[in-house]
Design an enzyme around this catalytic site. Sequence first.
Site, PDB file in Angstrom:
ATOM      1  N   HIS A  26      -3.662 -17.480  -9.878  1.00  0.00           N
ATOM      2  CA  HIS A  26      -2.763 -18.421  -9.219  1.00  0.00           C
ATOM      3  C   HIS A  26      -2.743 -18.122  -7.724  1.00  0.00           C
ATOM      4  CE1 HIS A  26      -0.594 -19.101 -13.282  1.00  0.00           C
ATOM      5  NE2 HIS A  26      -1.495 -20.051 -13.054  1.00  0.00           N
ATOM      6  N   GLU A  44       0.114 -16.305  -5.588  1.00  0.00           N
ATOM      7  CA  GLU A  44       0.601 -14.997  -6.043  1.00  0.00           C
ATOM      8  C   GLU A  44      -0.137 -13.881  -5.314  1.00  0.00           C
ATOM      9  OE1 GLU A  44       0.432 -15.192 -10.324  1.00  0.00           O
ATOM     10  OE2 GLU A  44       1.738 -16.955 -10.379  1.00  0.00           O
ATOM     11  N   ARG A  91      -0.909 -23.558  -6.046  1.00  0.00           N
ATOM     12  CA  ARG A  91      -1.066 -22.733  -7.244  1.00  0.00           C
ATOM     13  C   ARG A  91      -2.464 -22.819  -7.853  1.00  0.00           C
ATOM     14  NH1 ARG A  91       2.421 -21.452 -12.006  1.00  0.00           N
ATOM     15  NH2 ARG A  91       1.250 -21.829 -13.923  1.00  0.00           N
ATOM     16  N   HIS A 100      -0.300 -11.091 -12.266  1.00  0.00           N
ATOM     17  CA  HIS A 100       0.419 -12.238 -11.727  1.00  0.00           C
ATOM     18  C   HIS A 100       1.717 -11.771 -11.077  1.00  0.00           C
ATOM     19  CE1 HIS A 100      -1.995 -15.330 -13.999  1.00  0.00           C
ATOM     20  NE2 HIS A 100      -2.257 -14.259 -14.730  1.00  0.00           N
ATOM     21  N   GLU A 111       3.358  -9.491 -14.940  1.00  0.00           N
ATOM     22  CA  GLU A 111       4.098 -10.319 -13.991  1.00  0.00           C
ATOM     23  C   GLU A 111       4.843  -9.357 -13.074  1.00  0.00           C
ATOM     24  OE1 GLU A 111       4.030 -13.516 -13.604  1.00  0.00           O
ATOM     25  OE2 GLU A 111       3.264 -14.357 -15.484  1.00  0.00           O
TER      26      GLU A 111
END
Length: 467
Positions: A185, A188, A243, A313, A387
């Site tokens: 993405h 990020e 994104r 991410h 994440e």
Amino acid sequence: MNSFSWAIYFLGFLLHKGMCAKVRYDGHQVLKVTPQTAQQVQYVQELAIQWQLDLWKPDTIEEIYPGKEVHVRVQSPYVLQMKEKLVQQNIPFGIMIKDVQKLIDRSSVNRKRTGRVSLDTYEYVIYHPMNEIYDWMEQIKDKYSDVVSKGLLGETYEKNPIYYLKLGRPSNKTKKVVFMDCGIHAREWIAVAYCQWFIKEILTRQTSDSLIRKLLKQVDFYIIPVLNIDGYIYTWTTERLWRKNRSPQENGTCFGVDLNRNFDAQWCYTGADTFCESYVFCGPSPASELETKAVVKLFEEVKSNMLMYLTIHNYGQYILLPYGYTVNQSANHNEIETVAKKSIERMKEKHNNEYTVGSTALILYSTSGTSADWAADNNITFSYTYELRDDGEFGFELPADQIKPTCEETLTSMMYMFEYINETYLEPLDDDEIEEDNKPGGAAAIGSLWMNIPLSVSICIFYAHSH
């Protein structure tokens, strides 16, 4: 083609190439909205569709449920109306980010960039544009040529090369594989920064850390520092919160596919969209994108020995387990959950930061077509989605001063995972292999020899003069 058509075409070309003015987010706010009833959920969903709001959590309106937090970026023209409507409907909300552009400005690195970077002065605590990362990869490969090789994974729609770095020492035995993708993405940035940090730490600690030395003997690390290169470049030149990738869709009427919805893991089944302007557009077909195809190709070459797949991410502070497309658990769920939970205990010891472990569909939201689920479907024993920071204060705009603690705690978590696979899945090295670098002619012996030459010369000179 008439002059008007040419103008439209040229404008589309400029927008696609990121040659128009940067998108600004002045006055945009990120709100935390918590609908309490099904009627309130429907109301929030309707507003999101009507104003094309950017959902940060969850990714799709279908995943908005009563009592579940919704993090949503609201464009400045709608901020006041949004708040008024939420108040009218008695829907609880709060302000997470008061002005998105001010946060972006704070996070931006204002420094003079002068040509090629130097590995000796490379800063791992700032965000780097793609040209600097390309330079960094080449210099890493050159400096650590005994451990690192650079491979061409493929190229993007905009003809940017996608490289991976392979870390590992030569061995006459079959080696396990750890595969890591970063920067799927585009917005990020901390994921990209972590991949560079990880590589730097493995290479600089190999002489002092016995576990890393053993891992490099028995494991090959395949690391993609930036997969979505077109999108990443676009976040630097044009639209910071972009994104997807930048491939044209539906005859150029819109651009980009969410690469983490494009893998062949119950593709477009849930948590994805067939509408090409959606942030979670899954693409026209599974693995339709050049970036996805490139990952699949390399994956197929090494998957017979692959032990672990990691995809990096942000944000939310989770270690996610398969699956996102079903509440059913993977066959070895108990083992991978236990390892992940122990790893976040270690992580917390570093900076006292809380992470959550669990299956994606159960603790985050439903999603399909992700690289981690695809790896699990291909029987990779350990498949995790990290994440990283934070849990909402900054979202995708994590300030550069948080790069170092984020990377330190994440590496601490991964090192525990590597300890586990070393103890459970790797064969013990015999004495000859452990001491190989210390043998005559070995790397350590050669280094020691060269270090002692100046001392020997000094002794000889002193001896000659004293006699």
